[in-house]
Design a protein around this motif. Structure first.
Motif, mmCIF file in Angstrom:
data_model
loop_
_atom_site.group_PDB
_atom_site.id
_atom_site.type_symbol
_atom_site.label_atom_id
_atom_site.label_comp_id
_atom_site.label_asym_id
_atom_site.label_seq_id
_atom_site.Cartn_x
_atom_site.Cartn_y
_atom_site.Cartn_z
ATOM 1 N N VAL A 42 0.859 -1.192 0.000
ATOM 2 C CA VAL A 42 0.000 0.000 0.000
ATOM 3 C C VAL A 42 0.887 1.230 0.000
ATOM 4 C CG1 VAL A 42 -1.801 1.297 1.192
ATOM 5 C CG2 VAL A 42 -1.836 -1.216 1.241
ATOM 6 N N VAL A 43 0.736 2.048 -1.035
ATOM 7 C CA VAL A 43 1.502 3.284 -1.189
ATOM 8 C C VAL A 43 0.607 4.465 -0.830
ATOM 9 C CG1 VAL A 43 2.637 4.812 -2.837
ATOM 10 C CG2 VAL A 43 3.002 2.334 -2.966
ATOM 11 N N TRP A 81 3.745 -1.239 3.956
ATOM 12 C CA TRP A 81 3.279 0.147 3.923
ATOM 13 C C TRP A 81 4.400 1.034 3.393
ATOM 14 C CZ3 TRP A 81 -1.763 0.622 4.928
ATOM 15 C CH2 TRP A 81 -2.375 -0.334 5.743
ATOM 16 N N VAL A 82 4.109 1.773 2.322
ATOM 17 C CA VAL A 82 5.062 2.732 1.757
ATOM 18 C C VAL A 82 4.394 4.094 1.873
ATOM 19 C CG1 VAL A 82 6.450 3.381 -0.232
ATOM 20 C CG2 VAL A 82 5.896 0.969 0.164
ATOM 21 N N LEU A 83 4.646 4.795 2.981
ATOM 22 C CA LEU A 83 3.912 6.010 3.304
ATOM 23 C C LEU A 83 4.789 7.251 3.136
ATOM 24 C CD1 LEU A 83 2.113 4.670 6.509
ATOM 25 C CD2 LEU A 83 1.236 4.764 4.149
ATOM 26 N N GLY A 84 4.130 8.380 2.910
ATOM 27 C CA GLY A 84 4.845 9.634 2.713
ATOM 28 C C GLY A 84 5.559 9.705 1.386
ATOM 29 N N THR A 85 5.142 8.868 0.441
ATOM 30 C CA THR A 85 5.807 8.794 -0.864
ATOM 31 C C THR A 85 4.755 8.706 -1.963
ATOM 32 O OG1 THR A 85 7.597 7.543 0.192
ATOM 33 C CG2 THR A 85 7.561 7.603 -2.226
ATOM 34 N N PRO A 86 4.416 9.815 -2.601
ATOM 35 C CA PRO A 86 3.360 9.779 -3.618
ATOM 36 C C PRO A 86 3.790 9.072 -4.899
ATOM 37 C CG PRO A 86 4.345 11.960 -3.505
ATOM 38 C CD PRO A 86 4.917 11.179 -2.363
ATOM 39 N N ALA A 87 2.814 8.557 -5.618
ATOM 40 C CA ALA A 87 3.046 8.015 -6.955
ATOM 41 C C ALA A 87 3.133 9.172 -7.941
ATOM 42 C CB ALA A 87 1.908 7.082 -7.337
ATOM 43 N N VAL A 88 4.045 9.062 -8.905
ATOM 44 C CA VAL A 88 4.223 10.141 -9.877
ATOM 45 C C VAL A 88 4.071 9.669 -11.317
ATOM 46 C CG1 VAL A 88 5.674 11.520 -8.348
ATOM 47 C CG2 VAL A 88 6.736 9.827 -9.875
ATOM 48 N N GLY A 89 3.914 8.379 -11.528
ATOM 49 C CA GLY A 89 3.757 7.869 -12.888
ATOM 50 C C GLY A 89 3.366 6.413 -12.879
ATOM 51 N N THR A 91 3.061 2.858 -15.685
ATOM 52 C CA THR A 91 3.124 2.182 -16.973
ATOM 53 C C THR A 91 2.648 0.753 -16.776
ATOM 54 O OG1 THR A 91 5.039 3.507 -17.636
ATOM 55 C CG2 THR A 91 4.577 1.513 -18.911
ATOM 56 N N GLY A 92 1.550 0.400 -17.425
ATOM 57 C CA GLY A 92 0.987 -0.931 -17.223
ATOM 58 C C GLY A 92 0.609 -1.140 -15.775
ATOM 59 N N ARG A 93 1.238 -2.152 -15.165
ATOM 60 C CA ARG A 93 0.998 -2.415 -13.746
ATOM 61 C C ARG A 93 2.256 -2.133 -12.926
ATOM 62 N NH1 ARG A 93 -1.636 -6.683 -16.325
ATOM 63 N NH2 ARG A 93 -0.088 -8.255 -15.732
ATOM 64 N N SER A 94 2.976 -1.109 -13.342
ATOM 65 C CA SER A 94 4.171 -0.660 -12.648
ATOM 66 C C SER A 94 4.015 0.824 -12.307
ATOM 67 C CB SER A 94 5.412 -0.870 -13.525
ATOM 68 O OG SER A 94 6.587 -0.483 -12.857
ATOM 69 N N VAL A 95 4.244 1.167 -11.039
ATOM 70 C CA VAL A 95 4.026 2.529 -10.558
ATOM 71 C C VAL A 95 5.350 3.138 -10.111
ATOM 72 C CG1 VAL A 95 2.895 3.932 -8.784
ATOM 73 C CG2 VAL A 95 1.651 2.057 -9.876
ATOM 74 N N GLU A 96 5.619 4.337 -10.590
ATOM 75 C CA GLU A 96 6.826 5.071 -10.213
ATOM 76 C C GLU A 96 6.518 5.969 -9.029
ATOM 77 O OE1 GLU A 96 9.931 8.435 -11.981
ATOM 78 O OE2 GLU A 96 8.419 7.506 -13.298
ATOM 79 N N LEU A 97 7.403 5.951 -8.018
ATOM 80 C CA LEU A 97 7.218 6.766 -6.830
ATOM 81 C C LEU A 97 8.115 8.000 -6.878
ATOM 82 C CD1 LEU A 97 7.088 3.971 -4.091
ATOM 83 C CD2 LEU A 97 5.245 4.868 -5.549
ATOM 84 N N ALA A 98 7.772 8.981 -6.040
ATOM 85 C CA ALA A 98 8.491 10.254 -6.049
ATOM 86 C C ALA A 98 9.949 10.099 -5.650
ATOM 87 C CB ALA A 98 7.798 11.241 -5.113
ATOM 88 N N ASP A 99 10.278 9.056 -4.899
ATOM 89 C CA ASP A 99 11.674 8.867 -4.485
ATOM 90 C C ASP A 99 12.487 8.073 -5.502
ATOM 91 O OD1 ASP A 99 10.716 6.307 -4.192
ATOM 92 O OD2 ASP A 99 10.978 6.206 -2.020
ATOM 93 N N GLY A 100 11.893 7.804 -6.674
ATOM 94 C CA GLY A 100 12.611 7.115 -7.737
ATOM 95 C C GLY A 100 12.379 5.623 -7.796
ATOM 96 N N ARG A 101 11.778 5.069 -6.772
ATOM 97 C CA ARG A 101 11.485 3.630 -6.774
ATOM 98 C C ARG A 101 10.377 3.301 -7.764
ATOM 99 N NH1 ARG A 101 10.361 2.002 -0.686
ATOM 100 N NH2 ARG A 101 9.767 4.213 -0.575
ATOM 101 N N GLU A 102 10.368 2.065 -8.210
ATOM 102 C CA GLU A 102 9.309 1.565 -9.078
ATOM 103 C C GLU A 102 8.754 0.295 -8.440
ATOM 104 O OE1 GLU A 102 9.389 -0.027 -13.518
ATOM 105 O OE2 GLU A 102 9.729 2.145 -13.392
ATOM 106 N N VAL A 103 7.434 0.258 -8.286
ATOM 107 C CA VAL A 103 6.774 -0.873 -7.645
ATOM 108 C C VAL A 103 5.821 -1.503 -8.643
ATOM 109 C CG1 VAL A 103 5.414 -1.653 -5.668
ATOM 110 C CG2 VAL A 103 6.891 0.355 -5.443
#
Length: 389
Positions: A42-43, A81-89, A91-103
């Protein structure tokens, strides 16, 4: 596990929920309750664990309620729990987070909610608030502690509840509303007038058909609200309650259909396989009204979340039920269930609006399609059940 409604997503071993408020946390909880044993992530853009929003405009503002956590024992859910980190993009079923991670995950559930609309210049003055988040509520509560006068811009349910709470604290409250008939959208003109009269009956000034020209301040703090007709309303605190904007921009390049929210079918499926959208950010297809609709009510988010969880584990989704919402104002509880249309007729079937306790039904071609009650929970519950809610 298989998802019968999405043959292109054959196995679900991981679920990513983007959004950590009511809808998102309910998906995570329901997945575990339905027997899902795979990985759940959960992001959330806020640093807080999931919390309940309804108390924020009422008991929490009064200081009479604890922090409204939805997940009192988060470790028991076995969720990442991945909190305090918004999603910014996305692609398909892959989500990029503001800290550069991809989930990535086999299934993604979008529950990014909505944010409050505001006014130009509002961010430049202390004492001007919107109310959407726990931090918003904490800041407003702090301002109310020393306030004597407040102006609420917008007479919707949030504005009405905040006005009610402030009046109960002994603050002089004025509500400014652009419409001449607030709440007529959800309730119709006749019943909306009954609810609006609650303000005046409790000493709150209500200005209808009034436009805000600007917010005035001194030394960086708000001092008054200037109306279009030149009226100046003194204000130690201003609360802006003029609606919300669904949080969809972060996924603008995702290929998802977005039109006033993430567009979904009746099962909350988006246009991208394996991706669902629920809650305040979604415009789901209503099979009764035969149209797409975005709802911001608590019960709607919970119902959608549970339906999606059951779909993910391959179980038959529960019926969508009948829309329901409530509002607590000035010691009165207003409850509504059903699907009202502008051409429906309404009649009081129990009690008396002037006495502050009644039940009214909305009828279409001799069929009861919705019910509204004030301070009459028992009869309302009975009639709500007859609607299938």
């Amino acid at each position: 596990m298989t998802t019968p409604d999405r043959p292109d997503v054959e196995t679900v071993d991981s679920v990513l929920v983007v959004g950590a408020s009511l809808a998102g946390s309910t998906v995570a909880t329901a997945l575990r309750e339905d027997g899902f044993t795979g990985r759940v992530t959960v992001v959330g853009d806020e640093p807080h664990l999931p919390y309940d929003r309804p108390p924020l405009s009422k008991a929490f503002l009064q200081g009479s309620a604890p922090d409204p956590w939805l997940v009192p024992e988060p470790d028991a859910l076995d969720v990442d729990w991945v909190l305090g980190t918004p999603a910014v993009g996305m692609t398909g079923r892959s989500v990029e987070l503001a800290d550069g991670r991809e989930v990535s995950a086999d299934v993604v559930v979008i529950a990014t909610g909505a944010r409050a609309r505001t006014l130009l210049g509002a961010d430049d003055l202390r004492g001007v608030h919107t109310l959407r988040t726990l931090d918003d509520a904490a800041a407003l509560r702090s301002s109310l502690a020393t306030a004597t006068t407040m102006v609420v811009i917008g007479a919707g349910f949030i504005g009405a509840e905040v006005a009610s709470t402030a009046a109960g604290l002994g603050i002089s409250v004025t509500i400014v509303e652009a419409s001449t008939a607030p709440l007529s959208g959800p309730l119709g003109l006749t019943m909306a007038e009954v609810c609006v009269d609650l303000h005046r009956a409790n000493g709150v000034t209500l200005l209808l058909g009034a436009a805000v020209d600007s917010l005035e301040g001194r030394d960086g703090a708000v001092t008054s609200v200037l109306l279009g007709d030149g009226t100046v309303l003194p204000a130690d605190v201003v609360v802006i309650g003029i609606g919300s904007i669904p949080n969809t921009e972060w996924a603008a390049a995702s290929g998802l259909a977005i039109d006033g929210g993430f567009v979904t079918d009746a099962q909350c499926r988006t246009t991208v396989p394996g991706v669902y959208a629920i809650g305040d950010c979604a415009r789901a297809f209503d099979e009764v009204l035969q149209d797409h609709h975005r709802s911001e009510h608590w019960s709607h988010a919970v119902t959608q979340a549970r339906r999606v969880a059951r779909s993910i584990v391959g179980a038959q989704p529960a019926p969508s039920g009948v829309p329901y919402f409530w509002s607590d104002q000035y010691g009165s509880r207003i409850q509504f269930a059903g699907r009202r249309q502008s051409t429906d007729s309404v009649r009081v079937v129990e009690g008396d609006p002037e006495a502050g306790s009644f039940v009214a039904v909305y009828e279409r071609a001799d069929d009861v399609v919705a019910v509204l009650a004030m301070n009459n929970a028992r009869s309302f519950t009975r009639m709500r059940k007859s609607l299938g809610a």
